[in-house]
Design a protein around this motif. Structure first.
Motif, PDB file in Angstrom:
ATOM      1  N   VAL C 193     -67.269  24.950  22.323  1.00  0.00           N
ATOM      2  CA  VAL C 193     -67.580  23.604  22.778  1.00  0.00           C
ATOM      3  C   VAL C 193     -66.384  22.922  23.446  1.00  0.00           C
ATOM      4  O   VAL C 193     -66.534  22.132  24.380  1.00  0.00           O
ATOM      5  N   THR C 194     -65.177  23.278  22.995  1.00  0.00           N
ATOM      6  CA  THR C 194     -63.995  22.623  23.570  1.00  0.00           C
ATOM      7  C   THR C 194     -63.829  22.954  25.051  1.00  0.00           C
ATOM      8  O   THR C 194     -63.152  22.235  25.771  1.00  0.00           O
ATOM      9  N   LEU C 195     -64.483  24.044  25.507  1.00  0.00           N
ATOM     10  CA  LEU C 195     -64.409  24.376  26.929  1.00  0.00           C
ATOM     11  C   LEU C 195     -65.067  23.300  27.790  1.00  0.00           C
ATOM     12  O   LEU C 195     -64.749  23.142  28.963  1.00  0.00           O
ATOM     13  N   LEU C 196     -65.984  22.563  27.161  1.00  0.00           N
ATOM     14  CA  LEU C 196     -66.673  21.509  27.908  1.00  0.00           C
ATOM     15  C   LEU C 196     -65.794  20.274  28.095  1.00  0.00           C
ATOM     16  O   LEU C 196     -66.142  19.368  28.852  1.00  0.00           O
ATOM     17  N   PHE C 197     -64.681  20.230  27.372  1.00  0.00           N
ATOM     18  CA  PHE C 197     -63.892  19.002  27.354  1.00  0.00           C
ATOM     19  C   PHE C 197     -63.352  18.619  28.741  1.00  0.00           C
ATOM     20  O   PHE C 197     -63.136  17.466  29.027  1.00  0.00           O
ATOM     21  N   ASP C 198     -63.161  19.662  29.573  1.00  0.00           N
ATOM     22  CA  ASP C 198     -62.683  19.360  30.922  1.00  0.00           C
ATOM     23  C   ASP C 198     -63.686  18.516  31.696  1.00  0.00           C
ATOM     24  O   ASP C 198     -63.340  17.839  32.655  1.00  0.00           O
ATOM     25  N   LYS C 199     -64.927  18.593  31.279  1.00  0.00           N
ATOM     26  CA  LYS C 199     -65.961  17.871  32.019  1.00  0.00           C
ATOM     27  C   LYS C 199     -66.165  16.448  31.522  1.00  0.00           C
ATOM     28  O   LYS C 199     -66.993  15.710  32.044  1.00  0.00           O
ATOM     29  N   ILE C 200     -65.455  16.091  30.453  1.00  0.00           N
ATOM     30  CA  ILE C 200     -65.617  14.736  29.922  1.00  0.00           C
ATOM     31  C   ILE C 200     -65.141  13.744  30.981  1.00  0.00           C
ATOM     32  O   ILE C 200     -64.053  13.881  31.540  1.00  0.00           O
ATOM     33  N   SER C 201     -65.970  12.757  31.258  1.00  0.00           N
ATOM     34  CA  SER C 201     -65.600  11.795  32.297  1.00  0.00           C
ATOM     35  C   SER C 201     -65.225  10.438  31.718  1.00  0.00           C
ATOM     36  O   SER C 201     -64.920   9.506  32.426  1.00  0.00           O
ATOM     37  N   LEU C 202     -65.311  10.337  30.385  1.00  0.00           N
ATOM     38  CA  LEU C 202     -65.092   9.039  29.757  1.00  0.00           C
ATOM     39  C   LEU C 202     -63.603   8.770  29.565  1.00  0.00           C
ATOM     40  O   LEU C 202     -62.825   9.682  29.267  1.00  0.00           O
ATOM     41  N   ILE C 211     -68.131  13.196  15.988  1.00  0.00           N
ATOM     42  CA  ILE C 211     -68.166  14.662  15.929  1.00  0.00           C
ATOM     43  C   ILE C 211     -68.823  15.144  14.647  1.00  0.00           C
ATOM     44  O   ILE C 211     -68.560  14.617  13.557  1.00  0.00           O
ATOM     45  N   CYS C 212     -69.650  16.162  14.765  1.00  0.00           N
ATOM     46  CA  CYS C 212     -70.138  16.853  13.573  1.00  0.00           C
ATOM     47  C   CYS C 212     -70.385  18.307  13.917  1.00  0.00           C
ATOM     48  O   CYS C 212     -71.008  18.615  14.934  1.00  0.00           O
ATOM     49  N   GLY C 213     -69.879  19.158  13.057  1.00  0.00           N
ATOM     50  CA  GLY C 213     -70.065  20.585  13.291  1.00  0.00           C
ATOM     51  C   GLY C 213     -69.250  21.357  12.274  1.00  0.00           C
ATOM     52  O   GLY C 213     -68.703  20.779  11.341  1.00  0.00           O
ATOM     53  N   PRO C 214     -69.138  22.652  12.465  1.00  0.00           N
ATOM     54  CA  PRO C 214     -68.327  23.447  11.538  1.00  0.00           C
ATOM     55  C   PRO C 214     -66.875  22.955  11.541  1.00  0.00           C
ATOM     56  O   PRO C 214     -66.398  22.468  12.564  1.00  0.00           O
ATOM     57  N   GLU C 215     -66.217  23.102  10.416  1.00  0.00           N
ATOM     58  CA  GLU C 215     -64.848  22.588  10.272  1.00  0.00           C
ATOM     59  C   GLU C 215     -63.935  23.088  11.387  1.00  0.00           C
ATOM     60  O   GLU C 215     -63.143  22.332  11.937  1.00  0.00           O
ATOM     61  N   ILE C 216     -64.056  24.356  11.690  1.00  0.00           N
ATOM     62  CA  ILE C 216     -63.151  24.951  12.670  1.00  0.00           C
ATOM     63  C   ILE C 216     -63.348  24.324  14.035  1.00  0.00           C
ATOM     64  O   ILE C 216     -62.404  24.027  14.758  1.00  0.00           O
ATOM     65  N   MET C 217     -64.603  24.043  14.366  1.00  0.00           N
ATOM     66  CA  MET C 217     -64.915  23.410  15.639  1.00  0.00           C
ATOM     67  C   MET C 217     -64.376  21.974  15.650  1.00  0.00           C
ATOM     68  O   MET C 217     -63.818  21.505  16.655  1.00  0.00           O
ATOM     69  N   GLN C 223     -57.892  18.273  17.846  1.00  0.00           N
ATOM     70  CA  GLN C 223     -56.604  18.616  18.465  1.00  0.00           C
ATOM     71  C   GLN C 223     -56.614  18.328  19.956  1.00  0.00           C
ATOM     72  O   GLN C 223     -55.755  17.651  20.499  1.00  0.00           O
ATOM     73  N   LYS C 224     -57.654  18.828  20.616  1.00  0.00           N
ATOM     74  CA  LYS C 224     -57.749  18.692  22.058  1.00  0.00           C
ATOM     75  C   LYS C 224     -57.943  17.232  22.454  1.00  0.00           C
ATOM     76  O   LYS C 224     -57.339  16.746  23.421  1.00  0.00           O
ATOM     77  N   LEU C 225     -58.781  16.524  21.708  1.00  0.00           N
ATOM     78  CA  LEU C 225     -59.046  15.119  22.031  1.00  0.00           C
ATOM     79  C   LEU C 225     -57.761  14.300  21.953  1.00  0.00           C
ATOM     80  O   LEU C 225     -57.513  13.431  22.790  1.00  0.00           O
ATOM     81  N   LEU C 226     -56.967  14.586  20.909  1.00  0.00           N
ATOM     82  CA  LEU C 226     -55.716  13.848  20.753  1.00  0.00           C
ATOM     83  C   LEU C 226     -54.807  14.118  21.952  1.00  0.00           C
ATOM     84  O   LEU C 226     -54.198  13.215  22.517  1.00  0.00           O
ATOM     85  N   GLU C 227     -54.786  15.390  22.349  1.00  0.00           N
ATOM     86  CA  GLU C 227     -53.987  15.751  23.521  1.00  0.00           C
ATOM     87  C   GLU C 227     -54.461  14.992  24.754  1.00  0.00           C
ATOM     88  O   GLU C 227     -53.670  14.585  25.601  1.00  0.00           O
ATOM     89  N   MET C 228     -55.773  14.816  24.824  1.00  0.00           N
ATOM     90  CA  MET C 228     -56.335  14.159  26.004  1.00  0.00           C
ATOM     91  C   MET C 228     -56.136  12.645  25.975  1.00  0.00           C
ATOM     92  O   MET C 228     -56.488  11.954  26.920  1.00  0.00           O
TER      93      MET C 228
END
Ligand SMILES: Cc1cc2nc3c(=O)[nH]c(=O)nc-3n(C[C@H](O)[C@H](O)[C@H](O)COP(=O)(O)OP(=O)(O)OC[C@H]3O[C@@H](n4cnc5c(N)ncnc54)[C@H](O)[C@@H]3O)c2cc1C
Ligand code: SF4
Ligand code: SF4
Ligand code: SF4
Lengths: 360, 253, 280, 429
Positions: C193-202, C211-217, C223-228
């Protein structure tokens, strides 16, 4: 301590002296109206049990393996039963209708019940616990001695106690000084006991004796836990190497939590009979020291590491309780030390986190 | 609805677990309303043919014939349950695995060339096992629980934590602490209701390892209580000496 | 004992069952008792304890539109005893439920913000009520982007509703799967799912992330959101822990001093990363 | 040639695994083998090196059907080696424990293993619809035996309280009181059992065999002590066992053949006991036998079945007396390890059981010698069959099979334990 005039008169007004016979008679009468439970000397241990004969009461007992929490939050309990077709039978045979008297609780165990009260009433009231709680009269007992595992003074949960009981008994020179802690206590005392003396000078003398006794006990409790800024200490030491070392020692047997008077975790299970349709929903004490405690479906386990579980126990008692209920979760009764085969000792854990030399 | 068929099979064992089933006098007739016992040589001349819905296997696998037989039985049973510590871990029979083969055989056999006994293992050494009923012998109530939950198609609620928890829940005095009797309870799987400690006997570990058992730590404590390393070893290689956890305990010097 | 016993489930009746994937069903329910039904309402992100007598109880998020008063639904993945037993039931069958429990998503706090929804697998279930709430009160929220990842196209929940979601004004739906079995059509992304993060336009500073999903996800997403540049106070996670009572009595669901059943299941990442117990 | 092979591949309703191969040629048996293929478990080997106090626990696992007998007999042997004399209370508790197992085992055998043959069923399970009351009566009696085992021993199979020197635990008074009440009520069920056993039509077959059992006149019917005696003049003490009883290994079986030195095979078990000690039975038991026309001694091995029923009546009476005499104090005489050899002898439900150990001064086992009742009986069963089969050799094969099985079952053999101590040859097939 006992200086102010009116304080003294309140104290005297709330005190009675009972002879051994008087006490036995009192308990016998209570037994006619209530289920009376008290520390009874067993083969190897003192156990809180129903009083058959007042003479069996171990007035000078050290501690019990299981605390009197068992009379309020039962190790095994039926929540309800159900029948074929999904009909829930809203009954609970386990919940006492008759009032019970919990006699002989040491101050730490009285304080532990205050802690459990918070757990079982916050937001949602636990009807099973509360029903028993409301039906319970607490007759506390001043300790006769302190054991090396005792550290109540570190939390102010003993050996002095001035609330949380209906009556407080102190054995002094063969007699019993009884102090009243509630209207209910006053009522049962005046109704069922014949006081040996209400003479104020005699009572004052007994209070002086009690005070002396408490001082001796307090002085004896030398091994303490330094609780100052303990929250910060724990926050800062989540990754202290001590936890990994403890992992090598701790058997993860769960004994420490089962014997703890403030541990309350439980599991709910359904048990069906051989119709496979009717049965009971039960709850059983559980323990965060056990591997399966935090395990969820598909084998995921949030605390599969033993070190994580050891931390959970220590942090819950000494840190989380304060956030959750504005009270500390440990009363310093020392049971977890006494009944741990490895003698893992919260006092030493805290001392080590503080980098202090570990005293024996 | 057709009642599920049940087969009860015996491997190297003393039949004590099968007898525990027959000792369910109070429940037996009720149980028979739920299941159809199609194969149970100890009780019946009927040799029902498979397939079976549930197979209960008693005993350790200790010979090449038995290895073949357990594989056949696995094929025939939709659900396979190991019944008792022999079937779960090799049980008492596995004590022999820890003796030098030669010493063992010389004592029992006159003709050494003919020996073909294999090491004694639990059945999961050779086949997949769906459920375990531990104990030497099994606890009858646990057996009933497993039957019930199997019929309801759910996992049975059998907690594998230490026997200590059961001692404490039932308020048995800890005999390790009060009597100094060296007890395997802290590393042994619960389910017996702490039977032995309740009778002033140390737990001997007949139910095999608990979940997350710290056997090395317990072994060290045992030595502090006066056991020699050899005595500690013998404690761990009695009922479940082939399990990793108990092997570790046995190895602590 | 009075009927206020919080451990006592009320009977619910199945009025509809939708097969979502091979192991997941959405079950539409209504309380059998009128009084209970009329009293019942929930917030997005809350859950019920569902009971099958003789089998047990399990916490399950309510997955329906909170605006619906006549019924509610649960989307249940078959993984064990209770979920196995419930997914075997049919329309007309009854079982037990009690709730709702938990805090739910902070719908008040996130008003006027853009909403970024990130879900993995069954984690979409507690977020579906959010999507419906926003649809119902579209004017109260900013733009919405929904990122959803599943194992395979066949494991995607609520497939019939995607077109409807896309029609919600200012809403984008981005899908990805770990893999596509041979012969299956899939016009969306493939990968985590994190591969989609590049497409976030917000815009990270004006957006609340749910967010809700498996812990690892959840871990890699955060991590990625914080970076962004998303703020830890604006990232909300719905946590999962073992639960037996749902009312902060049994003690099983604690993370540090927090009870997931009462203080959660939704926490901001800011709250979580300052706890005395590591979350992932 | 008119050769007929009769094979019973898997003997049902007996404990353990055994098969029977009979080759008949022109109406004559040319070969008959009772093949015990129960795998060996090396008990003799792995007892070596174990501490004496672990032995009863491990020895119990020789047999899950009569663990009590193995525990008690091994304790006796160890106590003999360590020169420990158990107290009267301990002996009472041990006798009760042993008798509880007789009741349990005899009931199990009579109703569940033997009766289906005579009532024409495959198993007791099949009997339930038409004989529910009988089955319930059996279960009740069996439960009573088990409950006594549990009360004293802690568990039906592999009891935990009996140890070298005494018991770790005794039941509370109220449990005993309740048991006395239930034992008194059970008298009726036991009487019924004798009636049923006397009514069934047993095959008419007698053979001149030697029967061996403990005997301890004049006081009591033997349970866990006494001399070893027989109808052919044997009389010796337990430490002389190996002088009198020998074993030979036969290639077809994992079970050794026991025989009386200089003579032949012998029978042990309930019939041997009743035959030898009839006068020592409780009055109730003798009267029950007489009322139902049972006559002892009997030389019909099938008579083991009524003998069991009679022993159940006797056991119930004896248990009531013993229970009423209990002081209920847990006693455990401390054991001090020392060099020595000890012998234990007892009457298991299935007959004579022998344990002997050599212990070193550290208290470790140096040598173990154990002979179980079925090991004692195996040779005699073969000899019985050799005379029994020719009597109906013309019958259809299935009937011959059933009759053979019935005879074997009459001994209530327990093949797991018979195979435990043998010096055996296993040949790679
Ligand atoms: C707040 C919350 C919301 C959830 N929402 C959903 C949802 O909408 N859809 C869905 O499919 N799943 C959801 N889950 C996960 C769901 O609770 C588990 O899949 C379910 O409990 C498994 O129960 P079981 O009896 O089938 O499994 P078993 O393995 O048989 O579990 C036995 C018991 O353990 C406990 N348990 C096991 N797994 C979990 C778990 N993951 N979380 C909490 N307790 C557990 C339960 O009490 C359960 O009855 C949610 C979990 C939480 C904590
Ligand atoms: S701390 Fe002690 S009592 Fe607690 S689990 Fe560890 S070993 Fe057991
Ligand atoms: S007696 Fe054994 S099982 Fe029981 S608490 Fe003590 S160590 Fe644990
Ligand atoms: S206490 Fe230990 S040895 Fe005894 S029955 Fe239980 S697991 Fe087996």
């Amino acid at each position: 301590m006992l200086q102010k005039e009116n304080e003294i008169s309140v104290l005297i007004e709330n005190s009675r002296l009972l002879s051994p016979n008087g006490m036995n008679e009192f308990i016998r009468k209570l037994s006619a109206y209530y289920e009376v439970y008290a520390p009874i000397k067993g083969e190897k241990l003192v156990v809180f049990e129903k009083v058959e004969n007042p003479q069996d009461i171990a007035w000078d007992y050290e501690t019990t393996q299981i605390s009197p929490k068992k009379f309020l939050h039962k190790p095994f309990e039926i929540l309800f039963s159900f029948e074929d077709g999904g009909k829930i039978i809203n009954e609970n045979k386990d919940v006492v209708e008759k009032s019970q008297i919990l006699l002989g609780l040491h101050p730490c165990d009285v304080r532990a019940i205050e802690i459990l009260d918070k757990v079982f009433t916050k937001r949602y009231e636990d009807p099973y616990y509360m029903k028993r709680r409301k039906n319970s009269i607490i007759i506390a007992l001043t300790c006769s001695d302190a054991h090396e595992a005792c550290y109540c003074t570190s939390f102010g949960t003993g050996p002095r106690i001035d609330s949380g009981f209906d009556l407080l008994i102190t054995t002094l020179g063969g007699n019993y000084l009884v102090e009243i802690g509630s209207a209910r206590g006053r009522e049962i005392l005046s109704r069922y006991a014949d006081a040996l003396s209400t003479d104020s000078s005699i009572l004052m003398e007994y209070h002086r004796l009690k005070n002396a006794k408490l001082e001796i006990i307090e002085n004896k409790i030398s091994s303490k836990m330094d609780t100052e800024d303990i929250a910060e200490l724990l926050e800062q030491n989540i990754n202290h190497p001590l936890w990994e070392n403890l992992k090598e020692e701790c058997l993860a047997c769960g004994s420490c939590t089962i014997v703890c008077p403030t541990c309350y975790c439980f599991t709910i299970i359904d048990k069906v009979d051989l119709t496979l349709k009717s049965g009971e929903r039960q709850r059983v004490w559980d323990s965060c020291m056990l591997l399966e405690f935090a395990e969820v479906a598909l084998g995921v386990n949030f605390r599969s590491e033993r070190a994580a579980r050891i931390k959970q126990r220590v942090y819950h008692k000494l840190y989380s309780f304060e956030h959750q209920y504005y009270i500390r979760g440990c009363v310093g009764c020392g049971r977890c030390i006494r009944f741990c085969l490895k003698k893992i000792d919260p006092r030493k854990i805290i001392a080590e986190l503080r980098g202090e030399p570990i005293e024996q | 609805m057709k009642k599920p068929t049940v087969g009860i099979f015996k491997f190297t064992s003393d039949a004590g677990c099968q007898l525990q089933i027959l000792n369910l006098e109070k429940e037996l007739l009720e149980l028979l309303k739920l299941i159809d016992i199609a194969y149970f040589p100890m009780a019946s001349r009927n040799y029902g043919k498979g397939p079976f819905d549930i197979g209960f296997v008693e005993g350790a696998v200790t010979s090449t014939e038995e290895i073949i037989k357990i594989k056949e039985i696995r094929e025939q049973c939709r659900i396979l349950v190991a019944l008792g510590s022999c079937a779960c871990y090799g049980g008492i029979a596995s004590i022999k695995n820890h003796k030098p083969q030669r010493e063992l055989e010389e004592r029992v056999y006159t003709d050494l060339t003919a020996v073909h006994s294999t090491k004694a293992y639990g059945i999961d050494q050779y086949v997949k096992v769906d459920a375990y009923v531990k104990g030497c012998p099994i606890d009858k109530n646990e057996f009933v629980e497993v039957v019930k939950s199997t019929l309801m198609e759910i996992k049975p609620n059998l907690r594998p934590h230490s026997v200590c928890v059961e001692c404490k829940l039932r308020e048995y005095p800890c005999i390790f602490l009060t009597e100094g009797k060296v007890c395997m309870g802290p590393v042994t799987s619960a389910g017996c209701g702490a039977l032995c400690p309740s009778k002033h006997r140390a737990c001997e570990g007949c139910r095999g390892p608990a979940s997350d058992p710290n056997t090395s730590s317990l072994a060290r404590t045992m030595m502090e209580y006066g056991l020699t390393p050899e005595e500690v070893r013998l404690k761990f290689i009695k009922y479940a000496g082939e399990t990793q956890a108990f092997k570790e305990g046995a190895g602590v010097r | 004992m009075s009927s206020s016993n919080p451990y006592m489930p009320s009977m619910v009746k199945i009025i509809d069952v939708t097969e979502e994937t091979k192991d997941t069903k959405t079950i539409k329910l209504t309380f059998v008792d009128d009084e209970v039904r009329n009293k019942f309402s929930f917030k997005p992100g809350q859950f019920n304890m569902l009971t099958v007598l003789g089998v047990g109880e399990a916490p399950l998020s309510i997955s329906s539109d909170p605006g619906e008063k006549e019924y509610f639904s649960h989307t249940i993945r078959r993984v064990g005893n209770v979920t196995g037993a419930i997914t075997k039931l049919c329309v007309g069958d009854t079982f037990g439920a009690r709730g709702p429990y938990g805090n739910g998503w902070p719908m008040d706090k996130i008003q006027d913000k853009n909403i970024l929804i990130i879900a993995g697998g069954i984690g979409l279930a507690p977020l579906r009520p959010v999507i419906y709430s926003i649809k119902n009160e579209r004017e109260n929220y900013g733009k919405m982007e929904i990122l959803y990842g599943a194992r395979t196209p066949g494991d995607c929940l609520y497939r019939r509703e995607y077109d409807e979601w896309k029609k919600i004004p200012h809403t984008r739906l981005l899908l990805t799967v770990d893999s596509v079995p041979e012969g299956m059509e899939w016009e969306h992304d493939v990968g985590v799912v994190t591969l989609l993060f590049d497409k976030i336009s917000l815009n990270p500073t004006e957006t609340a992330v749910l967010i809700c999903g498996p812990e690892i996800m959840m871990k890699f997403s955060v991590q990625k959101l914080l970076e962004m540049g998303f703020k830890d106070k604006d990232i909300y996670l719905s946590m999962e822990r073992r639960m037996n009572c749902g009312i902060s009595k049994c003690g099983l669901c604690q993370i540090g001093p927090k009870f997931v059943c009462q203080d959660g299941p939704v926490f901001s990442y800011f709250e979580l990363c300052n706890l005395t117990e590591k979350i992932f | 040639m008119n050769e007929k092979k009769i094979k019973v591949d898997y003997m049902a309703r007996v404990e353990g695994e055994a098969a029977l191969d009979i080759t008949v040629s022109n109406g004559e048996i040319v070969d008959l083998k009772l093949n015990v293929f129960e795998p060996a478990r090396f008990f003799e080997s792995f007892l070596i090196g174990r501490k004496f106090d672990e032995v009863p626990e491990i020895a119990a696992r020789i047999c899950g059907i009569c663990p009590v007998s193995h525990i008690l007999t091994s304790i006796q042997a160890i106590e003999d080696a360590l020169e420990i004399v158990p107290s009267g209370e301990t002996m009472r508790l041990r006798k009760l424990l042993a008798l509880s197992q007789w009741i349990q085992s005899h009931t199990l055998h009579t109703y569940m293993l033997a009766l289906p043959d005579y009532f024409g069923y495959q198993s007791v399970l099949d009997m339930i619809p038409e004989h529910r009351e009988l089955v319930e009566q059996a279960l009740r009696l069996k439960r009573l035996g088990n409950d006594l085992t549990v009360a004293i021993g802690g568990r039906e199979v592999h009891p935990v309280t009996p140890v070298v020197g005494g018991f770790t635990h005794v039941p509370p008074r109220d449990v005993i009181k309740d048991l006395i009440k239930r034992f008194k009520e059970a008298r009726k069920d036991a009487q019924n059992m004798v009636e049923i056993a006397a009514q069934i039509e047993l095959p008419d077959f007698t053979r001149d065999f030697e029967y061996v059992a403990l005997t301890s006149p004049p006081q009591e019917y033997p349970i866990i002590s006494g001399f070893i005696a027989s109808n052919k003049g044997l009389k010796f003490k337990k430490n002389e066992y190996r002088k009198n009883i020998h074993e030979v290994h036969v290639s077809h079986s994992n079970a050794l053949h026991s025989f009386v030195k200089g003579r032949s095979s012998f029978m042990v078990g309930p019939l041997a006991r009743v035959n030898l000690n009839y006068d020592l039975l409780a009055g109730e038991a003798r009267r029950a036998a007489e009322r139902n026309g049972l006559k002892f001694p009997s030389m019909n091995p099938f008579y083991s079945i009524p003998a069991r029923a009679v022993e159940v009546v006797h056991s119930i009476e004896t248990c009531i007396d013993l229970l009423e005499d209990l002081k209920l104090k847990a006693e455990q005489i401390p054991a001090v390890p020392k060099d020595g050899t000890g012998f234990g002898i007892g009457e298991a439900p299935r007959g004579l059981l022998y344990h002997s150990y050599k212990i070193n001064k550290k208290g470790e086992i140096v040598e173990a010698d154990i002979v179980s009742p079925t090991a004692h009986n195996a040779f005699n069963i073969e000899n019985d069959l050799k005379e029994f089969v020719p009597k109906f050799i013309s019958l259809p094969k299935e009937e011959i099979q059933l009759k053979c099985e019935m005879l074997v079952r009459a001994y209530d053999p327990c093949f797991s334990c018979s195979a435990h101590f043998l010096k055996i040859n296993i040949r790679e097939r």
